[in-house]
Scaffold this motif. Structure first.
Motif, PDB file in Angstrom:
ATOM      1  N   TYR A   1     122.645  53.616 101.012  1.00  0.00           N
ATOM      2  CA  TYR A   1     121.196  53.803 101.016  1.00  0.00           C
ATOM      3  C   TYR A   1     120.484  53.011 102.119  1.00  0.00           C
ATOM      4  CZ  TYR A   1     121.165  56.080  96.394  1.00  0.00           C
ATOM      5  OH  TYR A   1     121.329  56.940  95.338  1.00  0.00           O
ATOM      6  N   TYR A   2     121.138  51.996 102.680  1.00  0.00           N
ATOM      7  CA  TYR A   2     120.503  51.175 103.711  1.00  0.00           C
ATOM      8  C   TYR A   2     120.686  51.756 105.117  1.00  0.00           C
ATOM      9  CZ  TYR A   2     120.223  47.387 100.175  1.00  0.00           C
ATOM     10  OH  TYR A   2     119.960  46.626  99.068  1.00  0.00           O
ATOM     11  N   GLN A   3     121.434  52.848 105.232  1.00  0.00           N
ATOM     12  CA  GLN A   3     121.652  53.456 106.542  1.00  0.00           C
ATOM     13  C   GLN A   3     120.375  54.127 107.065  1.00  0.00           C
ATOM     14  OE1 GLN A   3     124.982  53.828 108.451  1.00  0.00           O
ATOM     15  NE2 GLN A   3     124.890  51.888 107.335  1.00  0.00           N
ATOM     16  N   ARG A   4     120.368  54.421 108.361  1.00  0.00           N
ATOM     17  CA  ARG A   4     119.249  55.166 108.955  1.00  0.00           C
ATOM     18  C   ARG A   4     119.061  56.489 108.221  1.00  0.00           C
ATOM     19  NH1 ARG A   4     118.843  54.149 114.968  1.00  0.00           N
ATOM     20  NH2 ARG A   4     120.127  52.315 115.400  1.00  0.00           N
ATOM     21  N   GLY A   5     117.835  56.975 108.169  1.00  0.00           N
ATOM     22  CA  GLY A   5     117.534  58.220 107.467  1.00  0.00           C
ATOM     23  C   GLY A   5     118.339  59.398 107.966  1.00  0.00           C
ATOM     24  N   GLU A   6     118.486  59.543 109.286  1.00  0.00           N
ATOM     25  CA  GLU A   6     119.217  60.689 109.834  1.00  0.00           C
ATOM     26  C   GLU A   6     120.702  60.630 109.499  1.00  0.00           C
ATOM     27  OE1 GLU A   6     118.588  57.842 113.455  1.00  0.00           O
ATOM     28  OE2 GLU A   6     117.506  58.445 111.626  1.00  0.00           O
ATOM     29  N   VAL A   7     121.227  59.420 109.304  1.00  0.00           N
ATOM     30  CA  VAL A   7     122.639  59.279 108.901  1.00  0.00           C
ATOM     31  C   VAL A   7     122.796  59.649 107.427  1.00  0.00           C
ATOM     32  CG1 VAL A   7     124.542  57.635 108.594  1.00  0.00           C
ATOM     33  CG2 VAL A   7     123.171  57.579 110.692  1.00  0.00           C
ATOM     34  N   GLN A   8     121.858  59.203 106.591  1.00  0.00           N
ATOM     35  CA  GLN A   8     121.891  59.599 105.176  1.00  0.00           C
ATOM     36  C   GLN A   8     121.837  61.123 105.045  1.00  0.00           C
ATOM     37  OE1 GLN A   8     119.364  57.437 102.353  1.00  0.00           O
ATOM     38  NE2 GLN A   8     119.010  55.837 103.870  1.00  0.00           N
ATOM     39  N   ASP A   9     121.044  61.764 105.919  1.00  0.00           N
ATOM     40  CA  ASP A   9     120.834  63.212 105.797  1.00  0.00           C
ATOM     41  C   ASP A   9     122.077  64.043 106.119  1.00  0.00           C
ATOM     42  OD1 ASP A   9     118.228  62.882 104.967  1.00  0.00           O
ATOM     43  OD2 ASP A   9     117.351  63.167 106.956  1.00  0.00           O
ATOM     44  N   ILE A  10     123.013  63.493 106.901  1.00  0.00           N
ATOM     45  CA  ILE A  10     124.232  64.281 107.220  1.00  0.00           C
ATOM     46  C   ILE A  10     125.416  63.890 106.326  1.00  0.00           C
ATOM     47  CG2 ILE A  10     123.632  64.908 109.585  1.00  0.00           C
ATOM     48  CD1 ILE A  10     126.148  62.156 109.150  1.00  0.00           C
ATOM     49  N   ALA A  11     125.193  62.947 105.413  1.00  0.00           N
ATOM     50  CA  ALA A  11     126.281  62.491 104.542  1.00  0.00           C
ATOM     51  C   ALA A  11     126.509  63.448 103.378  1.00  0.00           C
ATOM     52  CB  ALA A  11     125.969  61.096 104.005  1.00  0.00           C
ATOM     53  N   ASP A  12     127.756  63.518 102.920  1.00  0.00           N
ATOM     54  CA  ASP A  12     128.076  64.299 101.718  1.00  0.00           C
ATOM     55  C   ASP A  12     127.621  63.573 100.465  1.00  0.00           C
ATOM     56  OD1 ASP A  12     129.773  66.562 102.858  1.00  0.00           O
ATOM     57  OD2 ASP A  12     130.779  64.807 103.684  1.00  0.00           O
ATOM     58  N   PHE A  13     127.735  62.246 100.503  1.00  0.00           N
ATOM     59  CA  PHE A  13     127.307  61.423  99.363  1.00  0.00           C
ATOM     60  C   PHE A  13     126.570  60.199  99.894  1.00  0.00           C
ATOM     61  CE2 PHE A  13     130.927  63.804  97.798  1.00  0.00           C
ATOM     62  CZ  PHE A  13     130.515  64.209  96.536  1.00  0.00           C
ATOM     63  N   VAL A  14     125.428  59.907  99.285  1.00  0.00           N
ATOM     64  CA  VAL A  14     124.646  58.716  99.606  1.00  0.00           C
ATOM     65  C   VAL A  14     124.526  57.913  98.320  1.00  0.00           C
ATOM     66  CG1 VAL A  14     122.460  57.827 100.507  1.00  0.00           C
ATOM     67  CG2 VAL A  14     123.355  60.022 101.332  1.00  0.00           C
ATOM     68  N   GLY A  15     124.723  56.601  98.399  1.00  0.00           N
ATOM     69  CA  GLY A  15     124.643  55.821  97.167  1.00  0.00           C
ATOM     70  C   GLY A  15     124.740  54.334  97.413  1.00  0.00           C
ATOM     71  N   ASP A  16     124.831  53.583  96.311  1.00  0.00           N
ATOM     72  CA  ASP A  16     125.043  52.146  96.424  1.00  0.00           C
ATOM     73  C   ASP A  16     126.541  51.870  96.446  1.00  0.00           C
ATOM     74  OD1 ASP A  16     125.779  52.457  93.745  1.00  0.00           O
ATOM     75  OD2 ASP A  16     124.009  51.430  92.948  1.00  0.00           O
ATOM     76  N   SER A  17     126.910  50.612  96.538  1.00  0.00           N
ATOM     77  CA  SER A  17     128.316  50.245  96.747  1.00  0.00           C
ATOM     78  C   SER A  17     129.232  50.749  95.639  1.00  0.00           C
ATOM     79  CB  SER A  17     128.445  48.718  96.859  1.00  0.00           C
ATOM     80  OG  SER A  17     127.707  48.238  97.945  1.00  0.00           O
ATOM     81  N   TYR A  18     128.777  50.623  94.394  1.00  0.00           N
ATOM     82  CA  TYR A  18     129.640  51.021  93.270  1.00  0.00           C
ATOM     83  C   TYR A  18     129.869  52.526  93.264  1.00  0.00           C
ATOM     84  CZ  TYR A  18     131.541  51.518  88.591  1.00  0.00           C
ATOM     85  OH  TYR A  18     132.359  51.826  87.538  1.00  0.00           O
TER      86      TYR A  18
END
Length: 303
Positions: free
Chosen positions: A24-41
């Motif tokens: 979740y702390y990544q840049r917005g555009e990186v979050q947008d191309i990810a298959d899964f966005v989340g916290d460490s656990y």
């Protein structure tokens, strides 16, 4: 966002049988191309269970190491290979072994924000979302907790029947926030809800209407009816909060709380990492096996 580059990444990911994970702390555009966005656990569970042969981990080194520890047969790539975690670097295996000698009856619990070497000499790993639950589930009364003293102190306050022996580490991003800054915001917005990550200083945590992990903060804000929130954690989490809650207002102390390491990953990094299979995480197998036990125990004790 560079849409052409994003499309190239999505196409390349399919060709390479890869999955992209982003914190979740990544840049917005990186979050947008990810298959899964989340916290460490959450991301550690996805990494452990995913079917793809290659994991592209958009985060910092300890996260990619954890994915490799749990999935040794998969290739794990860290697009920004110099993205580290100053807090993780504050603890070392030799120091942990010295603490074990000093407190022989204690269990060693390491925050997931730690190196593979530290995980290898710890009994159980935890994240901010399951730390209290895990400590409660340990039968031993003495717990050596590292490296984050703020999270450790927060756990101590939640689990008073245990003795938490603290390591002197901290997150440089969360440490910047002061009690005075929070009170100043409350003066301007008396109806604002304060959502705080437990890596903050204790006097800041005590002002929180909710204290929890990044995933917990997002869930609380998304399921509450309040209009305004002060999000006291790394600014990247606002990207997901605003996507889920377009009609709510989110503020971040200090203008922005920015982790420079989390912001190192760019779309170009992700593309190059996929294209050239570069920046692979390689771990000594004996070290990996030792570290594996603490991470698997996290999933067992965190149930």
């Amino acid at each position: 966002m560079d849409h052409s580059l994003s499309q190239k990444i999505i196409q390349l990911k399919k060709e390479k049988d890869a999955i992209i994970l982003a914190h979740y702390y990544q840049r917005g555009e990186v979050q947008d191309i990810a298959d899964f966005v989340g916290d460490s656990y959450y991301l550690s569970k996805v990494a452990k269970d995913c079917k793809e042969n290659t994991i592209v981990f958009c985060g910092v080194k300890f996260m990619a190491e954890s994915a490799k520890i749990l999935s040794p047969d998969k290739r794990v790539l860290l697009p920004a290979f110099d993205a580290g975690c100053p807090m993780a670097d504050m603890a070392d295996a030799e120091g942990v072994l010295e603490m074990r000698k000093k407190y022989p009856d204690a269990k060693v619990v390491c925050y997931i924000n730690s190196t593979a070497e530290v995980k290898a000499v710890s009994d159980i790993c935890c994240t901010s979302s399951n730390a209290v639950q895990i400590i409660n589930n340990i039968k031993e009364k003495e717990i050596i907790f590292l490296p984050d003293k703020n999270l450790g102190q927060y756990i101590q306050n939640q689990v008073p029947n245990k003795k938490i022996i603290l390591w002197d580490g901290f997150c440089i991003t969360h440490k910047k926030v002061t009690k005075e800054q929070i009170l100043k915001v409350k003066d301007i917005h008396p109806d604002i809800k304060i959502l705080v990550h437990p890596e903050c200083e204790i006097e800041v945590i005590e002002l929180g209407d909710f204290v929890g992990s990044t995933g917990g903060i997002i869930s609380f804000a998304s399921n509450s009816d309040f209009e305004k929130y002060l999000i006291v954690t790394e600014v990247g989490v606002l990207h997901e909060l605003k996507k889920r809650n377009p009609n709510k207002k989110f503020f971040n102390p200090l203008g922005t709380m920015t982790c420079i390491n989390m912001k190192k990953t760019t779309l170009e990094n992700v593309y190059d990492s996929l294209l050239y299979s570069q920046h692979e995480i390689i771990l000594d197998e004996d070290l990996r096996k030792k570290a594996y036990n603490s991470l698997i125990n996290m999933h067992i004790f965190g149930r």
